[in-house]
Enzyme design. Structure first.
Site, short mmCIF file in Angstrom:
data_model
loop_
_atom_site.label_atom_id
_atom_site.label_comp_id
_atom_site.label_asym_id
_atom_site.label_seq_id
_atom_site.Cartn_x
_atom_site.Cartn_y
_atom_site.Cartn_z
CE LYS A 120 -11.20 9.50 80.04
NZ LYS A 120 -10.07 9.57 79.10
CE1 TYR B 216 -39.18 29.91 78.11
CE2 TYR B 216 -38.07 27.78 78.19
CZ TYR B 216 -38.58 28.90 78.83
OH TYR B 216 -38.48 29.01 80.18
C1 LIG Z 1 -10.17 8.37 78.33
C2 LIG Z 1 -8.93 7.57 78.07
C3 LIG Z 1 -9.02 6.19 77.88
C4 LIG Z 1 -10.33 5.44 77.77
O1 LIG Z 1 -10.84 5.56 76.47
P1 LIG Z 1 -12.10 4.72 75.99
O2 LIG Z 1 -12.17 5.01 74.54
O3 LIG Z 1 -13.28 5.22 76.76
O4 LIG Z 1 -11.82 3.29 76.29
C5 LIG Z 1 -7.84 5.47 77.78
N1 LIG Z 1 -6.63 6.09 77.83
C6 LIG Z 1 -6.51 7.42 77.97
C7 LIG Z 1 -5.16 8.04 78.01
C8 LIG Z 1 -7.67 8.21 78.08
O5 LIG Z 1 -7.53 9.54 78.19
#
Ligand SMILES: *Cc1c(COP(=O)(O)O)cnc(C)c1O
Length: 379
Positions: free
Chosen positions: A41, A260
Site C-alpha cells: 500500500k 529562515y
Molecule cells: C499496513 C498493514 C499491514 C502491514 O504492516 P507491517 O507492520 O508494515 O508489516 C498488515 N496488515 C494490515 C491490515 C495493514 O493495514
C-alpha cells in the site's frame, strides 16, 4: 556508489531490490509452511510499488495487499494469474463491479459490504472472491465477532469464494503485550466457523511472535523493506538509502545567522554546507532539532531551519576538503538507518518512508526493467 559525485542537483533514493528479495526469503523461511504476502500500500511505503512488486513476484510472492482499489488497479496489469491482490480498506461503495471485473479481491469489513458483494455475485451469476476481516480487538476495521458468528457461512459460500479470513493485531510490535494473545484466542475460536479457508493474522510484528501467529499467510510490509518491527535484532537487510547533494558551500563569520528566521547564529566562524533536500522531500522541519547527515563517517549536524528544498549542515569540524558542491551526503544509510532518523523525529520508520516525496532520482538496484521504468516516469 557511496559518496559518488552527481552532476544533477537531485537527491537520490536507492532501493535495493536484491535486499528486498533476500528479506522476503528470510521471512518466508521463518514462517514456513505459512507464506509471506507483501503489503505494498501507499506505493510500497513510498518505495515504488511497480518495481517492488515486480521484484517480489520474481522472488515467488503471490499475495499482495494494498489499501485502496485504485492502488490495486495500477498493479493488476503486472500480476500473473497466480497472484492475488487484496484491498485492505474494504469494498468501495459504487465500485463493486469494477473491483469484480478486474479480479481484485476486496477485504469485506462489514455486513453491508458482505451483502453488497453477495448481491453482485448473484447478479453476475458467479462466485466472487473475497477476504473477510474480523475485528478481534483493535476497533479499526472488520466485522465485530458477534456479526461474524451470525453470518451463515454455508450460504455465504454459495456466492462468495472466501480466500482469506483475517484479523489485525493492535500490539504486534510489542512482543510482551498480553493483548496479542487475547486477540489470537478470540480469532482462533472464530476461524473454526470457516473451515478450509486460509487464515491470516500476522503483519511484520506478528512474524516475530510465536509460530501460532503465522497461520497460513503473513501480511508483511515494513520488515520486507528492511526494518525489523520494534527493537528486535533480527537480521534483515537494509533496502533503502537516501543521499542528497551539497549544492553550495560557504564560510560565515561568528555572529552570522543561518536560514529562515536566522534561527541559528554562528558562535564561531563556520563552514556551512547547503544540501538540496528539504521538507518537500520527506525531511520534516522538526529534523533540525536532532538531525544530521553523514559524510565519510563524519556526522554533520543540521543547523538552522529546514526549507522546502534545502537544509544547511554544520561542516565546520570536518577536515576532509573533498566535501564540495555536487558531493552526496547520507540522510538514510549505513551510518544513519531509518530507525535512527525516526527516533530523531519522534516517529516511526513507516512515516519516514511514506513521506519521502516524488522528487528524488530513484535507483532500483537489481531491477532488470529499471531503464524502462525511468523512461516511463519521466514521461
Ligand atoms: C499496513 C498493514 C499491514 C502491514 O504492516 P507491517 O507492520 O508494515 O508489516 C498488515 N496488515 C494490515 C491490515 C495493514 O493495514
Amino acid at each position: 556508489m557511496a559518496y559518488a559525485t552527481c552532476s544533477r542537483a537531485s537527491s537520490r533514493l536507492t532501493v535495493d531490490l536484491d535486499a528486498l528479495c533476500a528479506n522476503y526469503a528470510i521471512i518466508s523461511r521463518r514462517i514456513a509452511p505459512a507464506t509471506c504476502g507483501a503489503v505494498v500500500k501507499a506505493d510500497a511505503y513510498g518505495l515504488g510499488a511497480r518495481p517492488v512488486v515486480r521484484a517480489l513476484r520474481g522472488a515467488g510472492c503471490k499475495q499482495f495487499f494494498v489499501a485502496h482499489l485504485a492502488e490495486a488497479l495500477t498493479l493488476t496489469p503486472q500480476l500473473g494469474p497466480e497472484c492475488e491482490v487484496f484491498v485492505l480498506n474494504g469494498l468501495d461503495a459504487g465500485r463493486e463491479a469494477e473491483c469484480a471485473g478486474r479480479g481484485v479481491v476486496p477485504v469485506l469489513n462489514s455486513l453491508a459490504q458482505v451483502e453488497s458483494w453477495r448481491g453482485l455475485a448473484i447478479t453476475l451469476q458467479r462466485r466472487l472472491p473475497a477476504a473477510l476481516q474480523i475485528d478481534t480487538g483493535m476497533s479499526r476495521l472488520g466485522l465485530p465477532p458477534d456479526e461474524a458468528v451470525a453470518l451463515n457461512e454455508t450460504s455465504l459460500r454459495d456466492d462468495v469464494d472466501l480466500r482469506l479470513i483475517m484479523t489485525h493485531l493492535a500490539c504486534a510490535d510489542e512482543m510482551q503485550r498480553g493483548e496479542n494473545r487475547d486477540q489470537l484466542h478470540r480469532f482462533d475460536s472464530l476461524i473454526r466457523l470457516f473451515p478450509g479457508v486460509a487464515v491470516s493474522i500476522a503483519n511484520s510484528g506478528g512474524v516475530f511472535l510465536a509460530p501460532e501467529y503465522h497461520k497460513d499467510v503473513a501480511r508483511c510490509g515494513i520488515a520486507l523493506f528492511g526494518v525489523p518491527p520494534s527493537a528486535q535484532s533480527f537480521p534483515l537487510r537494509p533496502v533503502v538509502r537516501l543521499d542528497a547533494p551539497v549544492i553550495q558551500m560557504r564560510s560565515i563569520d561568528a555572529g552570522t545567522g543561518v536560514g529562515y528566521g536566522l534561527d541559528h547564529i554562528a558562535s564561531r566562524p563556520m563552514r556551512i554546507a547547503t544540501v538540496g533536500i528539504g521538507y518537500a522531500d520527506g525531511v520534516p522541519r522538526s529534523f533540525s532539532k536532532r538531525g544530521a547527515a553523514w559524510y565519510r563517517g563524519h556526522r554533520l549536524p543540521v543547523v538552522g531551519r529546514i526549507s522546502m528544498d534545502s537544509l544547511t549542515l554544520d561542516a565546520t569540524d570536518l577536515r576532509d576538503p573533498s566535501l564540495c558542491e555536487g558531493t552526496l551526503v547520507e540522510l538514510i544509510g549505513p551510518h544513519q538507518p531509518i530507525e535512527a532518523v525516526a527516533e530523531a523525529l519522534d516517529t516511526i520508520p513507516y512515516e519516514i518512508l511514506t513521506g519521502l516525496g516524488q522528487r528524488h532520482q530513484r535507483i532500483y538496484l537489481g531491477d532488470i526493467l529499471m531503464e524502462h521504468d525511468s523512461a516511463e516516469s519521466s514521461s
